[in-house]
Write a protein that holds these residues in place. Sequence first.
Motif, short mmCIF file in Angstrom:
data_model
loop_
_atom_site.label_atom_id
_atom_site.label_comp_id
_atom_site.label_asym_id
_atom_site.label_seq_id
_atom_site.Cartn_x
_atom_site.Cartn_y
_atom_site.Cartn_z
N LEU A 13 1.02 -1.21 0.09
CA LEU A 13 -0.03 -0.10 0.10
C LEU A 13 1.00 1.31 -0.01
O LEU A 13 0.58 2.23 -0.61
CB LEU A 13 -1.00 0.02 1.20
N ASP A 14 1.93 1.38 0.75
CA ASP A 14 3.15 2.28 0.74
C ASP A 14 3.35 2.53 -0.79
O ASP A 14 3.51 3.52 -1.09
CB ASP A 14 4.06 2.16 1.71
N SER A 17 0.77 4.05 -2.70
CA SER A 17 0.83 5.56 -2.44
C SER A 17 1.71 6.28 -3.04
O SER A 17 1.48 7.55 -3.66
CB SER A 17 0.47 5.61 -0.92
N ASN A 18 2.82 5.95 -3.04
CA ASN A 18 4.09 6.53 -3.32
C ASN A 18 4.03 6.68 -4.79
O ASN A 18 4.30 7.83 -5.61
CB ASN A 18 5.54 5.90 -3.16
N PHE A 20 1.33 6.75 -6.85
CA PHE A 20 0.43 7.81 -7.06
C PHE A 20 0.74 9.40 -6.63
O PHE A 20 0.54 10.28 -7.41
CB PHE A 20 -1.05 7.52 -6.65
N ASN A 21 1.49 9.38 -5.61
CA ASN A 21 2.19 10.78 -5.17
C ASN A 21 2.90 11.25 -6.55
O ASN A 21 3.12 12.19 -6.93
CB ASN A 21 2.84 10.73 -3.87
#
Length: 87
Positions: A13-14, A17-18, A20-21
């Motif tokens: 998940l990290d 998330s990264n 998409f960031n």
Amino acid sequence: MAEDYEKKEDKTLDKISNTFNNLDDALAKEDTDLENNHKTRAWFEEHRAIHEVKKALHEIGKYDKFDEDEYNRFMKDYEKAIEDFNN
């Protein structure tokens, strides 16, 4: 064993998330790219993000259609394209 799986899921998940960031940051540059006639950078960035998310999900057994060869071919093309954009 369940604890290890939860840690792996959290790590995945990290990664997502990264990804998409990084995509958000890259797309924020899109206006500048359009001014400089780099219309395809956003396409490459979006597809890189898709490939990265598929890879991350595949690593935890949540996506079976991941193709490592396709990923590697795309990443080679992506790196070449981004290098060309930056020159």
